[in-house]
Design an enzyme around this catalytic site. Structure first.
Site, PDB file in Angstrom:
ATOM      1  N   ASP A   7       0.843  -1.185   0.000  1.00 27.58           N
ATOM      2  CA  ASP A   7       0.000   0.000   0.000  1.00 27.58           C
ATOM      3  C   ASP A   7       0.879   1.236   0.000  1.00 27.58           C
ATOM      4  OD1 ASP A   7      -2.352   1.391  -0.171  1.00 27.58           O
ATOM      5  OD2 ASP A   7      -3.080   0.851   1.818  1.00 27.58           O
ATOM      6  N   GLY A   8       0.304   2.325  -0.490  1.00 24.57           N
ATOM      7  CA  GLY A   8       0.962   3.617  -0.497  1.00 24.57           C
ATOM      8  C   GLY A   8       0.035   4.654   0.097  1.00 24.57           C
ATOM      9  N   GLU A  45       2.367   3.720  -4.182  1.00 19.42           N
ATOM     10  CA  GLU A  45       1.801   2.397  -4.480  1.00 19.42           C
ATOM     11  C   GLU A  45       2.794   1.561  -5.281  1.00 19.42           C
ATOM     12  OE1 GLU A  45      -0.992   1.143  -3.341  1.00 19.42           O
ATOM     13  OE2 GLU A  45      -2.310   2.822  -2.873  1.00 19.42           O
ATOM     14  N   ASP A  67      -4.491  -2.624  -3.206  1.00 16.29           N
ATOM     15  CA  ASP A  67      -5.789  -1.966  -3.375  1.00 16.29           C
ATOM     16  C   ASP A  67      -5.704  -0.881  -4.452  1.00 16.29           C
ATOM     17  OD1 ASP A  67      -4.463   0.111  -2.087  1.00 16.29           O
ATOM     18  OD2 ASP A  67      -5.619  -0.042  -0.246  1.00 16.29           O
ATOM     19  N   HIS A 108      -9.363  -0.638   2.916  1.00 12.08           N
ATOM     20  CA  HIS A 108     -10.130  -0.264   4.109  1.00 12.08           C
ATOM     21  C   HIS A 108     -11.389  -1.119   4.258  1.00 12.08           C
ATOM     22  CE1 HIS A 108      -7.396   3.110   4.214  1.00 12.08           C
ATOM     23  NE2 HIS A 108      -7.713   3.349   2.967  1.00 12.08           N
ATOM     24  N   ASP A 118      -1.330  -0.551   4.954  1.00 15.37           N
ATOM     25  CA  ASP A 118      -1.852   0.811   4.950  1.00 15.37           C
ATOM     26  C   ASP A 118      -1.345   1.592   6.165  1.00 15.37           C
ATOM     27  OD1 ASP A 118      -3.838   2.928   4.024  1.00 15.37           O
ATOM     28  OD2 ASP A 118      -4.589   2.501   6.035  1.00 15.37           O
TER      29      ASP A 118
END
Length: 135
Positions: A7-8, A45, A67, A108, A118
């Site tokens: 994740d970024g 990302e 994501d 999320h 995240d």
């Protein structure tokens, strides 16, 4: 098969950013992260995937969970690469001669390892923001 959740995060866009990756291999978990003073969410990302792949052997099959539709669809549906060509080149070098499965996950939404990646990314972005503000 190794699994990597990436994740970024970016505070403002562009702004201070962070990336995180969770690497699951043989029942062991390795968490990594990093940051940049001024970047974009998409760059973070991409960086998360690149850095995750750097940590594993090239001859091991891997499944990447992200994501980011930007990352997943560019790699699986050949979305056009208009920006971040430097990072796309680095990613192309990392995926060369690897067996990779790409999997989009909803962000999320309660996925344990996506949420953990995240948190790492967000905390890295906060950390670089504070360091920059202190100077």
């Amino acid at each position: 098969m190794i699994e990597i959740y990436t994740d970024g995060a970016c505070l403002n866009n562009p702004g201070p950013g962070g990336w995180g990756a969770i690497i699951l291999e043989n029942g062991k978990k390795n968490s990594i992260g990093g940051n940049e003073k001024k970047t974009t969410n998409n760059r973070m990302e991409l960086t998360a995937v690149i850095e995750g792949l750097k940590k594993i052997s090239k001859n091991t099959p891997v499944k990447i969970f992200s994501d980011s539709t930007y990352v997943i669809n560019t790699m699986t549906k050949n979305w056009k690469r208009n920006k971040n060509k430097d990072l796309w080149n680095l990613l192309d070098n990392q995926v060369l001669d690897r067996k990779i499965e790409w999997q989009w996950v909803k962000g999320h939404a309660g996925n344990q390892f996506n949420e953990e990646a995240d948190r790492i990314a967000y905390n890295e972005a906060i950390k670089i923001q504070k360091q920059t503000a202190e100077k």
